[in-house]
Design a protein around this motif. Sequence first.
Motif, short mmCIF file in Angstrom:
data_model
loop_
_atom_site.label_atom_id
_atom_site.label_comp_id
_atom_site.label_asym_id
_atom_site.label_seq_id
_atom_site.Cartn_x
_atom_site.Cartn_y
_atom_site.Cartn_z
N LEU C 413 0.80 -1.22 0.00
CA LEU C 413 0.00 0.00 0.00
C LEU C 413 0.84 1.27 0.00
O LEU C 413 0.31 2.38 0.10
CB LEU C 413 -0.91 -0.01 1.24
N LYS C 414 2.11 1.10 -0.12
CA LYS C 414 2.98 2.26 -0.05
C LYS C 414 2.60 3.27 -1.12
O LYS C 414 2.37 2.93 -2.28
CB LYS C 414 4.43 1.79 -0.25
N GLN C 415 2.56 4.50 -0.72
CA GLN C 415 2.13 5.56 -1.63
C GLN C 415 3.14 5.74 -2.76
O GLN C 415 4.35 5.64 -2.57
CB GLN C 415 2.01 6.85 -0.82
N ILE C 416 2.64 6.01 -3.96
CA ILE C 416 3.52 6.26 -5.09
C ILE C 416 3.81 7.74 -5.14
O ILE C 416 2.92 8.56 -5.34
CB ILE C 416 2.89 5.79 -6.41
N THR C 417 5.06 8.12 -4.93
CA THR C 417 5.42 9.53 -4.96
C THR C 417 6.39 9.79 -6.12
O THR C 417 6.76 10.91 -6.39
CB THR C 417 6.09 9.94 -3.64
N ASP C 418 6.75 8.70 -6.77
CA ASP C 418 7.65 8.80 -7.91
C ASP C 418 6.91 9.53 -9.04
O ASP C 418 5.94 9.02 -9.60
CB ASP C 418 8.04 7.36 -8.33
N THR C 419 7.37 10.77 -9.38
CA THR C 419 6.63 11.57 -10.36
C THR C 419 6.62 10.90 -11.74
O THR C 419 5.64 10.98 -12.47
CB THR C 419 7.22 12.98 -10.50
N GLY C 420 7.71 10.19 -12.06
CA GLY C 420 7.77 9.50 -13.35
C GLY C 420 6.62 8.49 -13.48
O GLY C 420 5.90 8.46 -14.47
N ALA C 421 6.45 7.70 -12.39
CA ALA C 421 5.42 6.67 -12.42
C ALA C 421 4.04 7.30 -12.49
O ALA C 421 3.16 6.84 -13.24
CB ALA C 421 5.53 5.79 -11.17
N ILE C 422 3.85 8.38 -11.72
CA ILE C 422 2.54 9.03 -11.72
C ILE C 422 2.26 9.64 -13.10
O ILE C 422 1.17 9.50 -13.65
CB ILE C 422 2.48 10.11 -10.61
N GLU C 423 3.29 10.27 -13.66
CA GLU C 423 3.14 10.90 -14.97
C GLU C 423 2.74 9.85 -16.01
O GLU C 423 1.83 10.06 -16.82
CB GLU C 423 4.46 11.58 -15.38
N GLN C 424 3.36 8.69 -15.88
CA GLN C 424 3.05 7.61 -16.80
C GLN C 424 1.57 7.21 -16.70
O GLN C 424 0.89 7.06 -17.71
CB GLN C 424 3.96 6.41 -16.48
N MET C 425 1.10 7.12 -15.47
CA MET C 425 -0.30 6.75 -15.26
C MET C 425 -1.22 7.81 -15.82
O MET C 425 -2.24 7.51 -16.44
CB MET C 425 -0.58 6.56 -13.77
N ILE C 426 -0.86 9.08 -15.62
CA ILE C 426 -1.71 10.17 -16.10
C ILE C 426 -1.79 10.15 -17.63
O ILE C 426 -2.86 10.25 -18.20
CB ILE C 426 -1.16 11.54 -15.61
N ARG C 427 -0.64 9.91 -18.23
CA ARG C 427 -0.63 9.87 -19.70
C ARG C 427 -1.54 8.76 -20.22
O ARG C 427 -2.29 8.93 -21.17
CB ARG C 427 0.79 9.69 -20.24
N GLU C 428 -1.50 7.65 -19.55
CA GLU C 428 -2.36 6.52 -19.96
C GLU C 428 -3.83 6.89 -19.82
O GLU C 428 -4.65 6.59 -20.68
CB GLU C 428 -2.05 5.29 -19.11
#
Lengths: 95, 484, 478
Positions: C413-428
Amino acid sequence: MALKPAEVEKIAHLARLAIDPVDVDQYARNLSDILAFVEQLEAVDAADVTPMAHPLEATQRLRPDVVTETDQRTHFQAGAPAVEAGLYLVPRVIE
Amino acid sequence: MHTKTLAELARGLRDRAFSSEELTRHYLERIKRHDGQLNSFITLCEDSALARAREADIQLASGKPGPLAGIPFAHKDIFCTDGVRTSCGSRMLDNFIAPYNATVTERLQQAGAVMLGKTNMDEFAMGSSNETSYYGPVNNPWNPDTVPGGSSGGSAAAVAARLAPASTGTDTGGSIRQPAALCGITGLKPTYGRVSRYGMIAFASSLDQAGPMAASAEDAALMLQAMAGFDPRDSTCVDRPVEDYSAGLNNDIRGLRIGLPKEYFGEGLDPAVAKVVEAAIAELKQLGAEPVEISLPNAGLAVPTYYVVAPAECSSNLSRFDGVRFGYRCDNPRDLEDLYKRSRGEGFGPEVKRRIMIGTYALSAGYYDAYYLKAQQARHLIADDFKAAFEKVDVIAGPTAPNTAFRLGEKVDDPVTMYLSDVFTIAVNLAGLPGMSVPAGFVEELPVGLQLIGNYFEEDRLLNVAHRYQQVTDWHTRIPKGFE
Amino acid sequence: MQWEAVIGLEIHAQLATKSKIFSGASTAYGAAPNTQACAVDLGLPGVLPVLNEEAVRMAASFGLATHATVAPRSVFARKNYFYPDLPKGYQISQYELPIVHTGYLDIELEDGETRRIGITRAHLEEDAGKSLHEGFHGVTGIDLNRAGTPLLEIVSEPDLRSAKEAVAYMKKLHSLVRYLEICDGNMQEGSFRCDANVSIRRRGEHRFGTRAEIKNINSFRFVERAINFEIERQIEVLESGGAVVQETRLYDAGKDETRSMRTKEEANDYRYFPDPDLLPVELDAAFIEAVRKTLPELPDAKKSRFMEQYGLSAYDAGVLTASREMADYYEAVVEASKVEGKLAANWVMGELSAALNRDGIEVEDSPIDARAFAGLLQRIGDNTISGKIAKTVFEAMWAGEGDADAVIEAKGLKQITDTGAIEQMIREVIEANPQQVEQYRSGKDKLFGFFVGQVMKASKGKANPAEVNKLLKQLLDE
């Protein structure tokens, strides 16, 4: 103070004493005599005297909060008039 | 053996001149032979007494005996005795086997004393003639038609007839001293708080005090030594060391100031009794004491004060006898109220009922101030009289009772006249002082008692004066006819 | 309506001593009948009472805590009446000279207003036994185990004006005696019982009306109901031209009504007088000072401190200090977690309290202790998890699945703070929803929430919400 039989009955009720009706007059006389006798106190001028509840001017001793007693129910209830399941029995109390 | 003093008996036991078992058997025999005439015992404890006597003999042989090891005594039936009926002279407790020991019972047992039985008494200690007992009256051994006094009438008669070398008593308004006087023995009511009241069935808690009854002051000292002392179970028991009562018995009493309250020698005192008491005081003067006339101006308030305070306390103390947890219960109660009223109505005798009713009345709404509070104030005045007197004197002396033993039945229907039997003893209880009665002579073959009143915790001084007096008189050695 | 209620409460608090007030018998609850009734408790002939020091100390601490006078001299008196559960035929109580008198307690009403309620007196007395009617035919069984248990009877001034005020006062008192550790406050076992004196009068009237006494009410809810019923009843009586009778009434919870106890044919005449078996209790300044030194921080003081030290609102501080256990828990959580006071307060008053209530558990028995709870808050504080995920973690901890870190690890459940990973999800998400993107860009701002939701869903709730917001805004506005 002469007590009337009705007053004797009232006092006897307060003290939970059954008095045989034939004895009420005798009690009324005796009690009235005693009250008349103690009424000598009325004449005493004691308005500013502190009432004395105890012969010694001592104060209450305090006991440490320790459990010292053990269960002696069987021993204590051996002579009880009516007991069942460890309880003392009395005629039904209605609230 | 029964003519010996307690001190002599103790010596005899120690020297193995006789065993406790022999001594105990001797007294048990005497009780069986004579008590039919007296009715001084309610319960005789033959088996347990002999068992205790044998234990005492072992103690005596081992060389570490208690101070009263093997000495038989009679115990007033007001003291709880574990496993032995404790009736308090009442039908209410006729079936009551106490499930624990009073502190006094315990102390006497620890001292090695052997309880012969439980003595007759006025019901719940309310009476001055022993006629209110459920177990019938006690006869005075000096004259069987007269009363022994009360409430410790059985204890007094038993010692006077030498059915026991000593006994216990309790004194709420004179219940040790008055019967001691009427039976010609020595009795001492200690200072309030000197002896534990735990396990002593309460009559009036602020007045009750246990004490010894014996043939002589010397014997009373030995008994008191065993009875007195602090008890954490009694909040009113005083925590202070107990004097050695035997040590000062022979002290010189020269210069001792003896107060003679003029109120104790006036109206109400039988002139013949007055004469005996005056002779006793003359004897004390011979010993070097200095009589001083004093006044106790509120002495006349004592009896009326007492007959408010004592009934008030007793009305509450006796509420626990309700037929629920112990004692008498009436047959087939209809309901709770019937259970209470008939159990108490049938379980208590008339004098107890009278006092409960007087006390109930005195405490009830609208009367409290006029009776109870007023009596508490008068009580203070009475106590202050003594305080002032003891500024001037060391001991107060006077008659114990206004008359010698009266006839059985004489006063039984007239409570107020009966109450006046204690006119000279009651004030001592109200004040909480120690008081003593000492045999001082006879009027028409009935004994007269000299009362000695001491300051707080000066039991030793009273015993000293009494002992010196008994060194030069022999009244205390007299034994009634038929009991020699 | 023009009626005003006047209410005074008499609270009986059983003191938490080990032995009884006048004997050495145990006060433990629930023993077999009469096995804890010693000779003194049974009122056997010849027995005498000796006062328990701890009961005196407890009464004195109550006096000090309520700004009352702890009497230098108090006297025990006998209250005489016959009842089978009263072995001696009298109750040892205090009458003219109680051990505590003239104090007060401040209570807060729902509207935030504070009212000062006077405490007339608090006196020591012995409890009675119990009468048992069930299981016997035509008879009552008497159990005297409770006889002689020390009670502190706390009598208020008739200062209360509504059932709600009465309950607020009673709750405050309940909290206080538990803070002082002089009473366990267990109302079901009868450790804390209430009698209410209720009367009504016309508004503006100064004299009191005739009061009725409602006996032995054993819950806060029943106190409120019983008093409200009684007020309505009295209004009805007076408005229909009748008069209120001074009497004792019983509250019947089943029927939700009070009813008159069988009127006795005579008024009670208790014949109070000083108990000659007990001496006056004298407490010197040294004794009272020694008691004062043992007083814990009391609810009012603790509340003020919480407001100041942890930056809490009056309401939050009030809730958290209502019981000593809750306050202790809260403080332990803050100390261990080092998170902001407000965050800790929200979580203790929110998730924790809800779970405790739901499962009927006291805070001191919480399956998540303060240290573990602090561990959870720390992970919120350092952004390891979001508040939302934290609720999942909390439930797992409550169910005994381990501490916060273990649960986060096990469930990933660790929060995702990695901006790269979040950016990837947003793009999708942007790619998958061209229609919505178009609508958003043409001014339908409300759709922003939809995108956040989609991203969070894609991250299984683990994406850091602040980061998601920031990046989403950037990417949508590109």
